[in-house]
Design an enzyme around this catalytic site. Structure first.
Site, mmCIF file in Angstrom:
data_model
loop_
_atom_site.group_PDB
_atom_site.id
_atom_site.type_symbol
_atom_site.label_atom_id
_atom_site.label_comp_id
_atom_site.label_asym_id
_atom_site.label_seq_id
_atom_site.Cartn_x
_atom_site.Cartn_y
_atom_site.Cartn_z
ATOM 1 C CB CYS A 133 -3.587 11.504 12.928
ATOM 2 S SG CYS A 133 -2.167 10.480 13.042
ATOM 3 C CG ASP A 150 3.992 1.398 9.480
ATOM 4 O OD1 ASP A 150 3.715 2.258 10.331
ATOM 5 O OD2 ASP A 150 3.984 1.629 8.253
ATOM 6 N NE ARG A 179 1.948 10.515 10.248
ATOM 7 C CZ ARG A 179 1.417 9.351 9.935
ATOM 8 N NH1 ARG A 179 0.567 8.776 10.744
ATOM 9 N NH2 ARG A 179 1.719 8.742 8.815
ATOM 10 N N PRO A 180 3.080 16.479 10.955
ATOM 11 C CG PRO A 180 5.083 17.320 11.804
ATOM 12 C CD PRO A 180 4.070 16.237 12.004
ATOM 13 C CB ILE A 181 3.269 18.186 5.479
ATOM 14 C CG1 ILE A 181 2.302 19.367 5.477
ATOM 15 C CG2 ILE A 181 2.512 16.879 5.560
ATOM 16 C CD1 ILE A 181 1.474 19.438 4.176
ATOM 17 C CG ASP A 182 7.805 20.531 9.539
ATOM 18 O OD1 ASP A 182 7.202 19.443 9.625
ATOM 19 O OD2 ASP A 182 8.913 20.734 10.073
ATOM 20 C CG LEU A 183 10.650 18.054 7.655
ATOM 21 C CD1 LEU A 183 11.141 16.691 8.118
ATOM 22 C CD2 LEU A 183 11.710 19.124 7.912
ATOM 23 N NE ARG A 218 -6.467 4.462 6.525
ATOM 24 C CZ ARG A 218 -5.366 4.799 7.176
ATOM 25 N NH1 ARG A 218 -5.328 4.727 8.470
ATOM 26 N NH2 ARG A 218 -4.312 5.220 6.527
ATOM 27 N NE ARG A 223 -2.715 12.080 9.435
ATOM 28 C CZ ARG A 223 -3.162 13.232 9.877
ATOM 29 N NH1 ARG A 223 -2.391 14.282 9.832
ATOM 30 N NH2 ARG A 223 -4.369 13.338 10.366
ATOM 31 C CE LYS A 273 -1.504 1.577 4.095
ATOM 32 N NZ LYS A 273 -1.186 2.984 4.335
ATOM 33 C CG ASN A 274 2.647 2.734 3.468
ATOM 34 O OD1 ASN A 274 1.460 3.034 3.314
ATOM 35 N ND2 ASN A 274 3.223 2.632 4.655
ATOM 36 C CB ILE A 282 8.818 6.575 14.145
ATOM 37 C CG1 ILE A 282 9.995 5.598 13.934
ATOM 38 C CG2 ILE A 282 8.526 7.366 12.876
ATOM 39 C CD1 ILE A 282 11.291 6.231 13.476
HETATM 40 C C1 UD1 Z 1 5.165 6.782 6.395
HETATM 41 C C2 UD1 Z 1 4.269 5.588 6.236
HETATM 42 C C3 UD1 Z 1 3.798 5.105 7.611
HETATM 43 C C4 UD1 Z 1 4.995 4.880 8.539
HETATM 44 C C5 UD1 Z 1 5.911 6.078 8.560
HETATM 45 C C6 UD1 Z 1 7.190 5.828 9.312
HETATM 46 C C7 UD1 Z 1 3.228 5.990 4.087
HETATM 47 C C8 UD1 Z 1 1.989 6.350 3.336
HETATM 48 N N1 UD1 Z 1 3.119 5.981 5.426
HETATM 49 O O1 UD1 Z 1 4.385 7.811 6.982
HETATM 50 O O2 UD1 Z 1 3.073 3.904 7.428
HETATM 51 O O3 UD1 Z 1 4.532 4.637 9.835
HETATM 52 O O4 UD1 Z 1 6.279 6.462 7.218
HETATM 53 O O5 UD1 Z 1 7.847 4.740 8.790
HETATM 54 O O6 UD1 Z 1 4.242 5.702 3.509
HETATM 55 N N2 UD1 Z 1 7.800 14.579 10.261
HETATM 56 C C9 UD1 Z 1 7.998 15.914 10.495
HETATM 57 N N3 UD1 Z 1 7.805 16.788 9.439
HETATM 58 C C10 UD1 Z 1 7.429 16.401 8.198
HETATM 59 C C11 UD1 Z 1 7.240 15.021 7.981
HETATM 60 C C12 UD1 Z 1 7.436 14.133 9.032
HETATM 61 O O7 UD1 Z 1 8.329 16.332 11.593
HETATM 62 O O8 UD1 Z 1 7.278 17.240 7.308
HETATM 63 C C13 UD1 Z 1 7.993 13.611 11.368
HETATM 64 C C14 UD1 Z 1 6.732 12.851 11.745
HETATM 65 O O9 UD1 Z 1 5.934 13.568 12.657
HETATM 66 C C15 UD1 Z 1 7.290 11.581 12.355
HETATM 67 C C16 UD1 Z 1 8.563 11.351 11.546
HETATM 68 O O10 UD1 Z 1 8.889 12.602 10.939
HETATM 69 O O11 UD1 Z 1 7.632 11.771 13.698
HETATM 70 C C17 UD1 Z 1 8.456 10.317 10.481
HETATM 71 O O12 UD1 Z 1 7.320 10.578 9.697
HETATM 72 P P1 UD1 Z 1 7.243 10.194 8.170
HETATM 73 O O13 UD1 Z 1 8.357 9.299 7.781
HETATM 74 O O14 UD1 Z 1 7.031 11.441 7.366
HETATM 75 O O15 UD1 Z 1 5.885 9.355 8.126
HETATM 76 P P2 UD1 Z 1 4.920 9.313 6.921
HETATM 77 O O16 UD1 Z 1 5.694 9.506 5.679
HETATM 78 O O17 UD1 Z 1 3.732 10.186 7.185
#
Ligand code: UD1
Length: 435
Positions: free
Chosen positions: A120, A309, A125-129, A401, A96, A22-23, A331
Site C-alpha cells: 500500500c 496518524d 502492511r503484513p498480517i503475519d502476526l 475514508r 486493509r 473510525k478505527n 511506524i
Molecule cells: C492501525 C490503524 C492505523 C495506524 C496504525 C498505527 C486501524 C484500522 N488502523 O493500523 O490508522 O496508522 O494502526 O498506529 O486501526 N506489522 C507487521 N505484522 C503484522 C501487523 C503489523 O509487521 O502482522 C507492522 C506494520 O507493517 C507496521 C507496524 O507493525 O510497521 C504497525 O502496524 P499496525 O499497528 O498493525 O497497523 P494497523 O493495525 O494496520
C-alpha cells in the site's frame, strides 16, 4: 472525481465537533460476528471505510441496518447466519482493516477465507502476526490464490507474545481469544484507545477480559457472547487534525466532543510550538495561536506516543514554525507521500530515509495538489488553509475514508472550502491506502 477548492488565509474561530472514531468502529463492527444476537453501535462516523465494512459484513450474510435522520450515526448488526465467511478481494483491496474479520470468523464459524492485503501507499502492511497468533491458538492456515484460509473447530487459549506492536493484530486476536477454550495471555499488545474501546464492547457482550489498554491482556474464553449496545469513543485523530487547523490558521478553535486524555502527546507538542491550550470542559480542548510558532521535533511511536496518524498533519504545521522541525516516522516505512505536494506549495522539506527536516516559516502558495492517502490528504487541507490563494485538492476520496464531511465542519468555523463533485460517488481506480 471529487475535489476540494480551498482559499487560504482565514483564521478558524468557533466550535468544531468530533465524530466517533473510525478505527474503533471498524473492529467493533467486526466484533458483531462473534454473536448471533444484535449488536447496536452508537456514534458511528459516516465515512467511507464504515460503508466498506458494512458491505463486507453484508457480503457474508449479516444484516446491517443503518440509522437515518437523527439516528444516522447508529448501526445495528445481526450476524444470526453467516452464510459466506469470506472477505473478498474486491473489498479487502480498498480497506486493509478488512483483515479484522479473520479472528472473529474463525472463532465463530470455524472457518475464514480472507483475501491477502497487498502493498500500500504508506508501506508494506503484513498480517503475519495475526496469522502466527491464530496458529498458536490451534488454527490451520493455508494460502492459495491470493486468499488465506483459516480453520479451527475450536480455538484454544494460548500464550501470545507479539514480536512487534500491532493495533489491528491485537484487536483481531483479542476477538479470537474471547471465544477460545481456556485462558489466553497476550503480551506486547497495542495500548491504543481503540483497543480499549473494542474490549469494552466485548465485555458488554459477555467476554472476560483483563488489562486492555496495557501491554498485557488476559482473556478467559467463554462459550458464547450475547448482543449489546455500545457507544464508540470520539476520534482522536480527527480531533488532533482540528487542533492543528486552529494553530496553523492563527485561530481560536474549540474542539468539542473529544477525549483530551487521548490527545496528550499531540497537545504537549502543540504547546511546545507556542500554541495556547485550555480545557473548557471534560470533553473539549480550546486552541489559540497568534501565528508565531516555534519549531519542535516529533518522533512517531505507538500509543501513548505521538501517533503516526498525526505525522502528516503536524508536518503541515511545521512548515509555518520558526526554525527546523525534525519529523521521524518510526511506524511505517514510506509515510511521506505528502512531502512532495507540500514542497510544491512552497514548503522547505528535506527527506532522508525515515526522517524529514522541515525549515520554516515558509510562505505557502496555493496550488493544484493530489491526495495520496488518508492522512496525507488532511495535511494538504491544512496547508491549503494557510496558503496564499486558491488550492485545488484532487482525489479527496482518500479523505472521505476517514473524515466525516470535513468541508462542512471547517466551513462552520470560517474556512473557505468547497467540494466539487458527488460525495461517495463510486470510483473505478480506487487504491489501497492507510487506515
Ligand atoms: C492501525 C490503524 C492505523 C495506524 C496504525 C498505527 C486501524 C484500522 N488502523 O493500523 O490508522 O496508522 O494502526 O498506529 O486501526 N506489522 C507487521 N505484522 C503484522 C501487523 C503489523 O509487521 O502482522 C507492522 C506494520 O507493517 C507496521 C507496524 O507493525 O510497521 C504497525 O502496524 P499496525 O499497528 O498493525 O497497523 P494497523 O493495525 O494496520
Amino acid at each position: 472525481m471529487d475535489k476540494f477548492v480551498i482559499r487560504g488565509g482565514n483564521p478558524l474561530r468557533g466550535t468544531i465537533r468530533v465524530s466517533g472514531a473510525k478505527n474503533s468502529a471498524l473492529p467493533c463492527m467486526a466484533a458483531a460476528i462473534l454473536t448471533e444476537e444484535d449488536v447496536t453501535l452508537e456514534n458511528i462516523p459516516q465515512v467511507r471505510d464504515i460503508e466498506t465494512e458494512r458491505k463486507l459484513l453484508a457480503s457474508m450474510g449479516a444484516s446491517v441496518q443503518l440509522g437515518s435522520g437523527g439516528s444516522a450515526h447508529r448501526t445495528t448488526i445481526s450476524c444470526r447466519s453467516l452464510s459466506d465467511p469470506v472477505a473478498k478481494y474486491e473489498i479487502v483491496k480498498t480497506m486493509r482493516a478488512s483483515s479484522l474479520v479473520l479472528g472473529p470468523l474463525v472463532a465463530r464459524a470455524g472457518i475464514a477465507r480472507v483475501a491477502m492485503p497487498g502493498g500500500c501507499a504508506i508501506g508494506g502492511r503484513p498480517i503475519d502476526l495475526h496469522i502466527k497468533g491464530l496458529e498458536q491458538m490451534g488454527a490451520t492456515i493455508q494460502q492459495a490464490h491470493g486468499y488465506l484460509e483459516a480453520r479451527a473447530s475450536k480455538l484454544k487459549g494460548a500464550h501470545l507474545v507479539f514480536d512487534k506492536i500491532t493495533v489491528t493484530g491485537t484487536e483481531d486476536l483479542l476477538m479470537a481469544a474471547v471465544l477460545a477454550e481456556g485462558e489466553t495471555v497476550m503480551e506486547n499488545c497495542a495500548r491504543e484507545p481503540e483497543v480499549t474501546d473494542l474490549a469494552a464492547l466485548l465485555t458488554a457482550m459477555g467476554a472476560k477480559i483483563d488489562g486492555a489498554g496495557t501491554s498485557t491482556i488476559r482473556v478467559q474464553g467463554v462459550s458464547s457472547l450475547h448482543g449489546a449496545r455500545y457507544r464508540i469513543h470520539p476520534d482522536r485523530i480527527e480531533a488532533g487534525t482540528f487542533l492543528v487547523a486552529g494553530a496553523i490558521t492563527a485561530g481560536d478553535l474549540t474542539v468539542a466532543d473529544c477525549n483530551p486524555q487521548h490527545l496528550r502527546a499531540v497537545i504537549a507538542k502543540l504547546e511546545e510550538t507556542g500554541a495556547q491550550i485550555d480545557f473548557p470542559g471534560p470533553d473539549a480542548v480550546r486552541i489559540r495561536s497568534n501565528g508565531k510558532l516555534r519549531a519542535a521535533d516529533i518522533s512517531t511511536e505507538e500509543y501513548p506516543g505521538f501517533p503516526t496518524d498525526m505525522q502528516a498533519q503536524y508536518m503541515a504545521l511545521a512548515t509555518q514554525a520558526e526554525g527546523v522541525s525534525v519529523v521521524k516516522e518510526n511506524i511505517f516505512e514510506n509515510r511521506f507521500m505528502h512531502v512532495q505536494e507540500l514542497v510544491r506549495m512552497g514548503a522547505n522539506i528535506k527527506l532522508d530515509g525515515r526522517t524529514a527536516a522541515v525549515r520554516g516559516p515558509a510562505k505557502l502558495s496555493a496550488a493544484a495538489v493530489m491526495c495520496s492517502d488518508l492522512r496525507a490528504s488532511a495535511s494538504l487541507v491544512l496547508a491549503a488553509l494557510v496558503a496564499d490563494g486558491e488550492s485545488i485538492l484532487d482525489r479527496v476520496y482518500h479523505m472521505d475514508r476517514g473524515y466525516e464531511r470535513i468541508e462542512e465542519k471547517l466551513r462552520g468555523v470560517g474556512a473557505e472550502i468547497q467540494r466539487i463533485g458527488n460525495l461517495f460517488a463510486p470510483r473505478a481506480d480506487e487504491v489501497v491506502t492507510d487506515s
